[in-house]
Scaffold this motif. Sequence first.
Motif, PDB file in Angstrom:
ATOM      1  N   ARG A 292       0.837  -1.245   0.069  1.00 62.10           N
ATOM      2  CA  ARG A 292       0.011   0.040   0.023  1.00 62.10           C
ATOM      3  C   ARG A 292       0.756   1.194   0.026  1.00 62.10           C
ATOM      4  O   ARG A 292       1.930   1.109   0.425  1.00 62.10           O
ATOM      5  N   TYR A 293       0.110   2.265  -0.749  1.00 58.52           N
ATOM      6  CA  TYR A 293       0.931   3.508  -0.605  1.00 58.52           C
ATOM      7  C   TYR A 293       0.012   4.597  -0.246  1.00 58.52           C
ATOM      8  O   TYR A 293      -1.161   4.631  -0.870  1.00 58.52           O
ATOM      9  N   ALA A 294       0.229   5.387   0.631  1.00 54.92           N
ATOM     10  CA  ALA A 294      -0.638   6.692   1.004  1.00 54.92           C
ATOM     11  C   ALA A 294      -0.172   7.845   1.067  1.00 54.92           C
ATOM     12  O   ALA A 294       1.111   8.147   1.171  1.00 54.92           O
ATOM     13  N   ASP A 295      -0.765   8.773   0.793  1.00 56.86           N
ATOM     14  CA  ASP A 295      -0.331  10.102   0.714  1.00 56.86           C
ATOM     15  C   ASP A 295      -1.402  11.179   1.255  1.00 56.86           C
ATOM     16  O   ASP A 295      -2.495  10.937   1.258  1.00 56.86           O
ATOM     17  N   TYR A 296      -1.065  12.163   1.911  1.00 53.43           N
ATOM     18  CA  TYR A 296      -1.666  13.321   2.353  1.00 53.43           C
ATOM     19  C   TYR A 296      -1.205  14.622   1.891  1.00 53.43           C
ATOM     20  O   TYR A 296      -0.126  14.926   2.095  1.00 53.43           O
ATOM     21  N   SER A 297      -2.049  15.403   1.185  1.00 55.82           N
ATOM     22  CA  SER A 297      -1.934  16.874   0.851  1.00 55.82           C
ATOM     23  C   SER A 297      -2.323  17.730   1.857  1.00 55.82           C
ATOM     24  O   SER A 297      -3.869  17.540   1.669  1.00 55.82           O
ATOM     25  N   LYS A 298      -1.728  18.586   2.288  1.00 60.64           N
ATOM     26  CA  LYS A 298      -2.215  19.540   3.292  1.00 60.64           C
ATOM     27  C   LYS A 298      -2.874  20.856   2.770  1.00 60.64           C
ATOM     28  O   LYS A 298      -3.596  21.241   3.212  1.00 60.64           O
ATOM     29  N   SER A 299      -2.458  20.886   1.362  1.00 62.11           N
ATOM     30  CA  SER A 299      -3.198  22.065   0.464  1.00 62.11           C
ATOM     31  C   SER A 299      -4.567  21.646   0.264  1.00 62.11           C
ATOM     32  O   SER A 299      -5.466  22.373   0.303  1.00 62.11           O
ATOM     33  N   SER A 300      -4.808  20.421  -0.007  1.00 59.98           N
ATOM     34  CA  SER A 300      -6.388  19.896  -0.327  1.00 59.98           C
ATOM     35  C   SER A 300      -6.865  19.300   0.875  1.00 59.98           C
ATOM     36  O   SER A 300      -8.107  19.068   0.814  1.00 59.98           O
ATOM     37  N   TRP A 306      -3.676   3.831  -2.101  1.00 61.37           N
ATOM     38  CA  TRP A 306      -3.524   2.970  -3.165  1.00 61.37           C
ATOM     39  C   TRP A 306      -3.069   1.519  -2.638  1.00 61.37           C
ATOM     40  O   TRP A 306      -2.320   1.367  -1.586  1.00 61.37           O
ATOM     41  N   GLN A 307      -3.485   0.681  -3.370  1.00 63.15           N
ATOM     42  CA  GLN A 307      -3.139  -0.883  -3.172  1.00 63.15           C
ATOM     43  C   GLN A 307      -2.710  -1.401  -4.544  1.00 63.15           C
ATOM     44  O   GLN A 307      -3.268  -1.075  -5.354  1.00 63.15           O
ATOM     45  N   LEU A 308      -1.515  -2.192  -4.398  1.00 61.74           N
ATOM     46  CA  LEU A 308      -0.926  -2.801  -5.650  1.00 61.74           C
ATOM     47  C   LEU A 308      -1.788  -4.098  -5.808  1.00 61.74           C
ATOM     48  O   LEU A 308      -1.655  -4.970  -4.921  1.00 61.74           O
ATOM     49  N   LYS A 309      -2.173  -4.117  -7.060  1.00 63.00           N
ATOM     50  CA  LYS A 309      -2.708  -5.621  -7.430  1.00 63.00           C
ATOM     51  C   LYS A 309      -2.062  -6.916  -7.484  1.00 63.00           C
ATOM     52  O   LYS A 309      -2.458  -7.767  -6.957  1.00 63.00           O
ATOM     53  N   ASP A 310      -0.653  -6.311  -8.124  1.00 60.17           N
ATOM     54  CA  ASP A 310       0.442  -7.611  -8.198  1.00 60.17           C
ATOM     55  C   ASP A 310       1.540  -7.231  -7.758  1.00 60.17           C
ATOM     56  O   ASP A 310       2.077  -6.210  -8.413  1.00 60.17           O
ATOM     57  N   CYS A 311       2.134  -7.667  -6.795  1.00 62.39           N
ATOM     58  CA  CYS A 311       3.223  -7.628  -6.046  1.00 62.39           C
ATOM     59  C   CYS A 311       4.491  -8.337  -6.811  1.00 62.39           C
ATOM     60  O   CYS A 311       4.707  -9.489  -6.570  1.00 62.39           O
ATOM     61  N   SER A 312       5.331  -7.675  -7.853  1.00 63.46           N
ATOM     62  CA  SER A 312       6.123  -8.582  -8.549  1.00 63.46           C
ATOM     63  C   SER A 312       7.338  -7.319  -8.828  1.00 63.46           C
ATOM     64  O   SER A 312       7.276  -6.303  -8.823  1.00 63.46           O
TER      65      SER A 312
END
Length: 414
Positions: A292-300, A306-312
């Motif tokens: 998983r990858y997460a981000d937080y924008s302080k401006s918005s 996000w989650q990866l369907k296939d880890c390779s």
Amino acid sequence: MIPSYETIDGSSHNVETISSSVFDKLTDELLIETLIRLPLKPANICKCISVRFRSLISSSNFVRCYLNHHQINESFALYYDLDGKRKIRPSSVGMCMAFESPIFESPGFSLSFLQETIQYLASNNGLVLCCADLCPPVVYFVCNPLTKQWITLPPPPTDVKSSYIGFTCNPQYSCNDNQEQRMTTSFKVVRIQVALRDTLSLEIFCSESGKWTNENYMLSSTSVNEFFYRCNFGYPCSAVVCGGLLHWDNLSKTEIFTYDPYRGICGSIKYPPGITESSSDYCLGESGGRLRYADYSKSSKTYRVWQLKDCSNDGGEWFLLHKVNILGMKSTVQTAYNDLISLLPPHPLDQDIVFFWCLCSLRILEYNMRTKLLKLPCFPQDAKVKYLMIPVVFPFVLPCWPTTVPIIQQHGES
């Protein structure tokens, strides 16, 4: 040393004698039915009674019967940098643990058997990689904080602390010559160094060979300037382990660098679409076997996962798992949403839960993506950080059955 006891008449007998005179009269099935009723730690200590006990308790059949009887599930904890000192005294590790299961309570989970001041670097499948916080030479330890087993690794090829490190552990069952199944463990430690401008140098320790080896990864001309974009200070950047691969998200500004430690293959995964340098906060993690990858924008004021369907090694396709405006979260705690919370790694077992850190209260917070509720976690002790910077956090998953620390031969560098 074989445990012994003294009888009422003053004569001494050891447990091996008891084993041969009493327990040998029991079948394996009866002995298993007896031993699975013990608590976890005493059950493991019984391996010291005799060769038969060790073989029986180490078998996959015993582990399966034990787990079925006790209905044990995996447990997790968060180790966090309590006061920003970037190092811990082993005896005080319990002060830096946020957990749900009572098994982590002292003295059940401890690093007190390590005498030196250390840095907690990574964990995987119940084992922990840490480093002595001293001047060179660099000293690494691999240990099990529950069973108090530990080993010291031979010195790495270069006598500097790496800024990028990975640790993966592979417990598995194997058959010996008598077709008895036993748990065996292997692990690998990966350090990333920069040897030349266009070369990524990897130093790899394998527990099975007891040696450090070197591998070089040639960077393409277009990616040379992309690597080592995000500087790291203090703690080495530890890889996220998912699908057997090591993942670093701080080596490049465009890609997640991956390495397969068992096949020796390097690769990369593009960041999710829409990720820009303007994202003020980001975090790579693993939950339920998914990257998983997460981000937080302080401006918005927008939080995305996000989650990866296939880890390779060939990359994979990302899909947007969750998106919410931070002001739209329901909350049971007092926070200033605009700029006072930061992302932490997700819950490794509960795929609905992610963690934040709140500067207002200096506490770790729990957010449920399904209910959109932000609250204090149900931890027995208050997860409060005595520091004004974002804490370094390491999720630790305790397997259903303790992982053994393998014995390695100190061969040194190959």
